[in-house]
Design an enzyme around this catalytic site. Structure first.
Site, PDB file in Angstrom:
ATOM      1  CE  LYS A 153       1.116  50.799  11.213  1.00 44.74           C
ATOM      2  NZ  LYS A 153       0.291  52.011  11.123  1.00 44.74           N
ATOM      3  CD  GLN A 167      -1.761  53.655   8.482  1.00 42.29           C
ATOM      4  OE1 GLN A 167      -1.596  52.710   9.249  1.00 42.29           O
ATOM      5  NE2 GLN A 167      -0.848  54.588   8.313  1.00 42.29           N
ATOM      6  CG  ASP A 210      -1.856  54.743  16.114  1.00 43.20           C
ATOM      7  OD1 ASP A 210      -0.691  54.290  16.090  1.00 43.20           O
ATOM      8  OD2 ASP A 210      -2.520  55.009  15.099  1.00 43.20           O
TER       9      ASP A 210
END
Ligand code: NDP
Length: 282
Positions: free
Chosen positions: A50, A94, A117
């Site tokens: 990422k 994460q 997200d």
């Protein structure tokens, strides 16, 4: 018949290139912060990928790596600092988090305007209500593949296998919003193969290696395989038995090289949109 292979890697590369152009035209670099807690090895790879993709596209990206013994209060304090930081447009925590930290608490702590997200309950609720908001990256990536492939969604029968908060449910909402007739199937569904055979579009997100077989699909179906499963011999396979299903389907995404690369590209897209919503485009 042999299915058309939907090349997510190429579609993602094109999307990242377009995003990089838009970022280059901004008077600032959109800020992305990925928070990682502990040493989950798969997370390490995801986070590095990422960060690399974000930097390559001109984003101001950084990873905040907290030790495994971090408490929930410490993580929430880190998130609060990022929420308040004006140069941070997108925050991604994460997963998975160490068991001592409640995932819902971490997700709910992220400012919904920076929730790239799309997991915050406010953004999930907006999606369910048909309102604009930040949408989870993987389902967004699937919609992008379907659009690029020219798949007609209006009136199509879509079956989503899996009902998780991060893939199945938002996937079903997006397909519904695009006028598909949507069925959500899961581990308690009766006659899973029968449900799948009714699909014009089948999205598999169950996490069971090669569960979907050739006799589960109708000829010509568009198959999107979200699954990423590591076999004991090290091979990476999806939730769909690729070879045999490709002989029946009209189009199919491979694993790897299908949905996976789209997830990161859509994270960058969400971050750009969050940045523009906060700071404008000029
Ligand atoms: P979860 O484990 O959270 O959810 C799996 C879903 O599949 C659940 O709804 C479960 O049903 C259902 N399910 C499990 N087993 C069966 C079965 N035998 N029959 C029918 N339904 C079943 O997984 P995720 O949604 O997080 O991920 C799904 C897959 O997608 C995984 O392989 C994951 O690695 C991959 N993934 C890939 C991403 C990418 O970037 N390409 C991103 C995120 C995930 P129930 O609710 O009834 O338990």
């Amino acid at each position: 018949m042999t299915a058309r292979i939907l090349d997510g890697k190429a579609i993602a590369a094109a999307l990242r290139a377009r995003l990089a152009e838009r970022v280059a035209a901004l008077p600032y670099s959109p800020g992305l912060r990925v928070v990682r807690v502990g040493e989950d090895p798969a997370s390490g790879v995801y986070v590095r990928n990422k960060d690399k993709a974000a930097k390559a596209a001109g984003y101001d990206s950084a990873t905040i790596h907290l030790p495994a013994e971090t408490t929930e209060a410490e993580l929430l304090a880190t998130i609060a600092t990022l929420n308040a930081d004006p140069v941070v447009d997108g925050i991604l925590v994460q997963l998975p988090l160490p068991p001592r930290i409640r995932t819902e608490a971490a997700i709910a702590a992220v400012d919904p305007a920076k929730d790239v997200d799309g997991f915050h309950p406010l953004n999930a609720g907006r999606l369910a209500a048909g309102q604009p908001g930040l949408v989870p990256c993987t389902p967004r990536g699937v919609m992008h593949i379907l659009a690029e492939a020219g798949v007609v969604l209006r009136g199509a029968r879509a079956v989503v296998l899996g009902r998780s908060q991060i893939v199945g449910r938002p996937m079903a909402q997006l397909l519904l919003g695009a006028d598909c007739t949507v069925t959500i199937a899961h581990s308690r569904t009766r006659d899973l193969p029968g449900e799948c055979r009714r699909a014009d579009i089948l999205v598999a997100a169950v996490g069971r290696p090669e569960m979907v077989r050739a006799d589960w699909v109708a000829p010509g179906v568009v198959v999107i395989d979200v699954g990423i499963n590591r076999l004991p011999d090290g091979r990476l396979v999806g939730d769909v038995a690729f070879g045999e299903v490709a002989a029946v389907a009209g189009a199919i995404t491979p694993v790897p090289g299908g949905v996976g690369p789209m997830t990161i590209a859509c994270l960058l897209q969400n971050t750009l949109e969050a940045a523009i919503a906060r700071r404008g485009a000029a």
